[in-house]
Design a protein around this motif. Sequence first.
Motif, PDB file in Angstrom:
ATOM      1  N   THR A   1       5.730   4.824   5.691  1.00 38.14           N
ATOM      2  CA  THR A   1       5.555   4.436   7.085  1.00 38.14           C
ATOM      3  C   THR A   1       6.292   3.118   7.321  1.00 38.14           C
ATOM      4  O   THR A   1       6.924   2.932   8.349  1.00 38.14           O
TER       5      THR A   1
ATOM      6  N   SER B   1      -2.699   1.601   9.716  1.00 41.28           N
ATOM      7  CA  SER B   1      -3.824   2.375  10.241  1.00 41.28           C
ATOM      8  C   SER B   1      -4.590   1.618  11.330  1.00 41.28           C
ATOM      9  O   SER B   1      -5.163   2.236  12.223  1.00 41.28           O
TER      10      SER B   1
ATOM     11  N   THR C   1       3.273   1.939   2.942  1.00 42.30           N
ATOM     12  CA  THR C   1       2.724   2.057   4.292  1.00 42.30           C
ATOM     13  C   THR C   1       3.124   0.829   5.095  1.00 42.30           C
ATOM     14  O   THR C   1       3.422   0.920   6.267  1.00 42.30           O
TER      15      THR C   1
ATOM     16  N   GLN D   1      -1.683   6.308   7.457  1.00 43.90           N
ATOM     17  CA  GLN D   1      -1.697   5.582   6.187  1.00 43.90           C
ATOM     18  C   GLN D   1      -1.043   6.508   5.158  1.00 43.90           C
ATOM     19  O   GLN D   1      -1.700   7.212   4.410  1.00 43.90           O
ATOM     20  N   ARG D   2       0.299   6.549   5.172  1.00 44.98           N
ATOM     21  CA  ARG D   2       1.008   7.415   4.224  1.00 44.98           C
ATOM     22  C   ARG D   2       2.273   6.714   3.750  1.00 44.98           C
ATOM     23  O   ARG D   2       2.790   5.807   4.407  1.00 44.98           O
TER      24      ARG D   2
ATOM     25  N   THR E   1      -2.636  -3.752   9.395  1.00 49.84           N
ATOM     26  CA  THR E   1      -2.164  -2.587   8.647  1.00 49.84           C
ATOM     27  C   THR E   1      -1.702  -1.491   9.596  1.00 49.84           C
ATOM     28  O   THR E   1      -2.045  -1.503  10.790  1.00 49.84           O
TER      29      THR E   1
ATOM     30  N   ASN F   1       0.820  -1.221   0.000  1.00 51.15           N
ATOM     31  CA  ASN F   1       0.000   0.000   0.000  1.00 51.15           C
ATOM     32  C   ASN F   1       0.851   1.268   0.000  1.00 51.15           C
ATOM     33  O   ASN F   1       0.834   2.049   0.942  1.00 51.15           O
TER      34      ASN F   1
END
Length: 135
Positions: free
Chosen positions: A126, A116, A92, A122-123, A114, A89
């Motif tokens: 990470t 988040s 992330t 969520q960037r 995940t 993702n």
Amino acid sequence: MADLNRDGAADLVAGSPGDDTGATNAAQMTVIPGRRAGALGGGAYAFTQDTADIPEAGETEDEFGTTVAAGDIDKDGRPELFTSAALENSSTGAVWVLPGGAGGPTAKGSRMITASSVGLPQRENTRFGGSGLLG
């Protein structure tokens, strides 16, 4: 290394985050069962994001298998298997937990955690789960 199948011999878990498994660098982790004698390698098996019951799907540059670990965190006598994909993702990152089964780890019942879901943003970059073999 951990005795994942509880046969008294340590098994080797290896991540290969640069492996092209269906997509470029989608990657995998491989379990090589331990032996009391003879060469290792027989009976090896792998998990990818495209393995049935593994949440999510393998995509280009996920780097599944960036980090690997094993341990019996639920204290049921069957070690769980953990892996991350640092670039999942848009970098992330994510971590997967594969439950310990009677003969070793299994994809059935596996979970994806995940960034988040544990309060991290969520960037990009990470890299939840660590950069491990990526340096």
